[in-house]
Scaffold this motif. Structure first.
Motif, PDB file in Angstrom:
ATOM      1  N   GLY A   1       0.833  -1.184   0.000  1.00 17.48           N
ATOM      2  CA  GLY A   1       0.000   0.000   0.000  1.00 17.48           C
ATOM      3  C   GLY A   1       0.871   1.239   0.000  1.00 17.48           C
ATOM      4  O   GLY A   1       2.072   1.171   0.246  1.00 17.48           O
TER       5      GLY A   1
ATOM      6  N   GLY B   1      -3.398  11.805  -7.072  1.00 15.69           N
ATOM      7  CA  GLY B   1      -3.054  11.819  -8.481  1.00 15.69           C
ATOM      8  C   GLY B   1      -2.778  10.410  -8.970  1.00 15.69           C
ATOM      9  O   GLY B   1      -2.775   9.462  -8.173  1.00 15.69           O
TER      10      GLY B   1
ATOM     11  N   TYR C   1     -10.311   2.436   0.550  1.00 19.01           N
ATOM     12  CA  TYR C   1     -10.043   2.975  -0.769  1.00 19.01           C
ATOM     13  C   TYR C   1     -10.060   1.837  -1.794  1.00 19.01           C
ATOM     14  O   TYR C   1      -9.773   0.682  -1.479  1.00 19.01           O
ATOM     15  CB  TYR C   1      -8.655   3.624  -0.832  1.00 19.01           C
ATOM     16  CG  TYR C   1      -8.514   4.924  -0.089  1.00 19.01           C
ATOM     17  CD1 TYR C   1      -8.376   4.948   1.298  1.00 19.01           C
ATOM     18  CD2 TYR C   1      -8.509   6.131  -0.778  1.00 19.01           C
ATOM     19  CE1 TYR C   1      -8.246   6.156   1.974  1.00 19.01           C
ATOM     20  CE2 TYR C   1      -8.368   7.338  -0.108  1.00 19.01           C
ATOM     21  CZ  TYR C   1      -8.239   7.334   1.267  1.00 19.01           C
ATOM     22  OH  TYR C   1      -8.106   8.524   1.929  1.00 19.01           O
TER      23      TYR C   1
ATOM     24  N   GLN D   1      -8.201   1.154  -5.581  1.00 23.00           N
ATOM     25  CA  GLN D   1      -7.188   1.647  -6.510  1.00 23.00           C
ATOM     26  C   GLN D   1      -7.178   0.762  -7.742  1.00 23.00           C
ATOM     27  O   GLN D   1      -7.053  -0.454  -7.643  1.00 23.00           O
ATOM     28  CB  GLN D   1      -5.811   1.646  -5.852  1.00 23.00           C
ATOM     29  CG  GLN D   1      -4.713   2.255  -6.712  1.00 23.00           C
ATOM     30  CD  GLN D   1      -3.371   2.275  -6.000  1.00 23.00           C
ATOM     31  OE1 GLN D   1      -3.119   1.514  -5.075  1.00 23.00           O
ATOM     32  NE2 GLN D   1      -2.482   3.166  -6.438  1.00 23.00           N
TER      33      GLN D   1
ATOM     34  N   GLY E   1      -2.668   1.973 -12.548  1.00 23.41           N
ATOM     35  CA  GLY E   1      -2.297   3.233 -13.159  1.00 23.41           C
ATOM     36  C   GLY E   1      -2.993   4.445 -12.577  1.00 23.41           C
ATOM     37  O   GLY E   1      -2.852   5.561 -13.105  1.00 23.41           O
ATOM     38  N   GLU E   2      -3.738   4.237 -11.511  1.00 23.46           N
ATOM     39  CA  GLU E   2      -4.460   5.341 -10.886  1.00 23.46           C
ATOM     40  C   GLU E   2      -4.096   5.436  -9.409  1.00 23.46           C
ATOM     41  O   GLU E   2      -3.560   4.491  -8.818  1.00 23.46           O
ATOM     42  CB  GLU E   2      -5.974   5.140 -11.011  1.00 23.46           C
ATOM     43  CG  GLU E   2      -6.474   5.024 -12.441  1.00 23.46           C
ATOM     44  CD  GLU E   2      -6.335   6.334 -13.191  1.00 23.46           C
ATOM     45  OE1 GLU E   2      -6.131   6.285 -14.429  1.00 23.46           O
ATOM     46  OE2 GLU E   2      -6.403   7.413 -12.567  1.00 23.46           O
ATOM     47  N   GLY E   3      -4.428   6.581  -8.812  1.00 22.95           N
ATOM     48  CA  GLY E   3      -4.274   6.702  -7.378  1.00 22.95           C
ATOM     49  C   GLY E   3      -5.478   6.127  -6.661  1.00 22.95           C
ATOM     50  O   GLY E   3      -6.523   5.886  -7.266  1.00 22.95           O
ATOM     51  N   PRO E   4      -5.367   5.892  -5.345  1.00 21.26           N
ATOM     52  CA  PRO E   4      -6.512   5.374  -4.581  1.00 21.26           C
ATOM     53  C   PRO E   4      -7.663   6.378  -4.561  1.00 21.26           C
ATOM     54  O   PRO E   4      -7.443   7.592  -4.539  1.00 21.26           O
ATOM     55  CB  PRO E   4      -5.935   5.204  -3.169  1.00 21.26           C
ATOM     56  CG  PRO E   4      -4.449   5.186  -3.339  1.00 21.26           C
ATOM     57  CD  PRO E   4      -4.170   6.051  -4.519  1.00 21.26           C
TER      58      PRO E   4
ATOM     59  N   LEU F   1     -11.198   7.288  -2.425  1.00 21.21           N
ATOM     60  CA  LEU F   1     -11.892   7.043  -1.164  1.00 21.21           C
ATOM     61  C   LEU F   1     -13.279   6.460  -1.406  1.00 21.21           C
ATOM     62  O   LEU F   1     -14.060   6.975  -2.216  1.00 21.21           O
ATOM     63  CB  LEU F   1     -12.012   8.353  -0.378  1.00 21.21           C
ATOM     64  CG  LEU F   1     -12.757   8.267   0.953  1.00 21.21           C
ATOM     65  CD1 LEU F   1     -11.986   7.396   1.946  1.00 21.21           C
ATOM     66  CD2 LEU F   1     -12.962   9.671   1.532  1.00 21.21           C
TER      67      LEU F   1
ATOM     68  N   LEU G   1      -7.627  -2.930  -6.399  1.00 27.93           N
ATOM     69  CA  LEU G   1      -6.927  -3.137  -5.129  1.00 27.93           C
ATOM     70  C   LEU G   1      -7.699  -2.388  -4.048  1.00 27.93           C
ATOM     71  O   LEU G   1      -7.898  -1.183  -4.142  1.00 27.93           O
ATOM     72  CB  LEU G   1      -5.496  -2.601  -5.227  1.00 27.93           C
ATOM     73  CG  LEU G   1      -4.629  -2.718  -3.970  1.00 27.93           C
ATOM     74  CD1 LEU G   1      -4.333  -4.184  -3.662  1.00 27.93           C
ATOM     75  CD2 LEU G   1      -3.331  -1.938  -4.155  1.00 27.93           C
TER      76      LEU G   1
ATOM     77  N   LEU H   1      -7.875  -1.084  -0.338  1.00 30.50           N
ATOM     78  CA  LEU H   1      -6.944  -0.698   0.717  1.00 30.50           C
ATOM     79  C   LEU H   1      -7.700  -0.164   1.919  1.00 30.50           C
ATOM     80  O   LEU H   1      -8.630   0.634   1.760  1.00 30.50           O
ATOM     81  CB  LEU H   1      -6.008   0.406   0.215  1.00 30.50           C
ATOM     82  CG  LEU H   1      -5.066   0.056  -0.927  1.00 30.50           C
ATOM     83  CD1 LEU H   1      -4.636   1.316  -1.672  1.00 30.50           C
ATOM     84  CD2 LEU H   1      -3.838  -0.671  -0.401  1.00 30.50           C
TER      85      LEU H   1
ATOM     86  N   LYS I   1      -1.517  -3.473   3.002  1.00 32.24           N
ATOM     87  CA  LYS I   1      -1.009  -3.921   1.706  1.00 32.24           C
ATOM     88  C   LYS I   1      -2.120  -4.078   0.681  1.00 32.24           C
ATOM     89  O   LYS I   1      -1.864  -4.102  -0.523  1.00 32.24           O
ATOM     90  CB  LYS I   1      -0.288  -5.260   1.856  1.00 32.24           C
ATOM     91  CG  LYS I   1       1.026  -5.188   2.602  1.00 32.24           C
ATOM     92  CD  LYS I   1       1.722  -6.525   2.579  1.00 32.24           C
ATOM     93  CE  LYS I   1       3.069  -6.436   3.280  1.00 32.24           C
ATOM     94  NZ  LYS I   1       3.788  -7.732   3.239  1.00 32.24           N
TER      95      LYS I   1
END
Lengths: 116, 113
Positions: free
Chosen positions: A42, A108, B35, B37, B40-43, B45, B86, B88, B105
């Motif tokens: 993470g 981002g 979150y 994810q 190729g992207e950010g998490p 919320l 993913l 999180l 993780k």
């Protein structure tokens, strides 16, 4: 509306080189965060800015890592003498406020750094 | 240092099945976030839970915060391929001057059409 943008999206460099990663937060967001996400992990906190100042840099792994935010908007994460272990996705997030209350962080897409 | 464990680490299921993923710790948290994810992207919320025993629903996703605020679960009903990603969990902890997110993780979910 524009979200958090990061450039470059991918960066390949050689061991020992210097790299800069850029983050453009959401306009008006005063808080900015950098995270590092290694493969299969993470995101791990690196540093937090409130305005222009680094309010918490406790997550920076060593003195090869440094970040600035000179005008309280765009931030640059700088890594000196890169090592293969620095290979990861570097994520930036911003939020509208920090301090005594929590506000949602918007992430981002990250910069994927590969050190050969 | 808190230990945060997410299980399972990987999960591959057929479309339409139900699943539950877990986030466990020995520490008590004031609040916890989930979150998702995508590659190729950010998490992004999904939810914040604050009160022990709290249950929140987001369409087919049900989030629960343990009574003792040490654990949380995410249940997905009738999983869809769009749920792939993913997942999180991240407790909120107070750092120097701000709240910090400490991510687990994650559970990598694949929903097969």
């Amino acid at each position: 509306g524009a979200g958090v943008s990061q450039t470059p999206s991918n960066k390949v460099t050689e061991k020992g080189k210097y790299v800069e990663l850029r983050c453009d937060p959401i306009s008006g967001h005063t808080a900015l965060y950098w995270y590092r996400q290694s493969l299969g992990q993470g995101p791990e906190f690196l540093i937090y800015f409130q305005g222009t100042g680094a309010a918490d840099d406790s997550g920076l792994p060593n003195d090869r890592f440094f970040a600035v935010r000179p005008e309280g908007s765009v931030s640059t994460l700088k890594i000196q003498r890169t090592e293969r272990g620095d290979s990861a996705v570097y994520l930036c997030a911003s939020s509208s406020q920090a301090g005594t209350t929590y506000n949602e962080q918007f992430f981002g897409p990250g910069t994927r750094l590969t050190v050969l | 240092t808190q230990l945060l464990e997410q299980s399972p680490q990987f999960l591959s299921i057929q479309e339409g099945e139900n699943l539950t993923v877990y986030c466990n710790s020995s520490s008590v948290f004031s609040s916890l976030q989930w979150y998702r994810q995508e590659p190729g992207e950010g998490p992004v919320l999904l939810v914040t839970v604050v009160t022990g025993g709290e249950v929140k629903k987001l369409k087919r996703l049900t989030f629960q915060f343990g009574d003792a605020r040490k654990d949380s679960s995410l249940h997905i009903t009738a999983a869809q391929p769009g749920d792939t990603g993913l997942y999180l969990c991240a407790p909120l902890t107070r750092g120097a001057g701000s709240y910090q997110l400490t991510f687990g993780k994650g559970t990598k979910l694949s929903v097969i059409p």
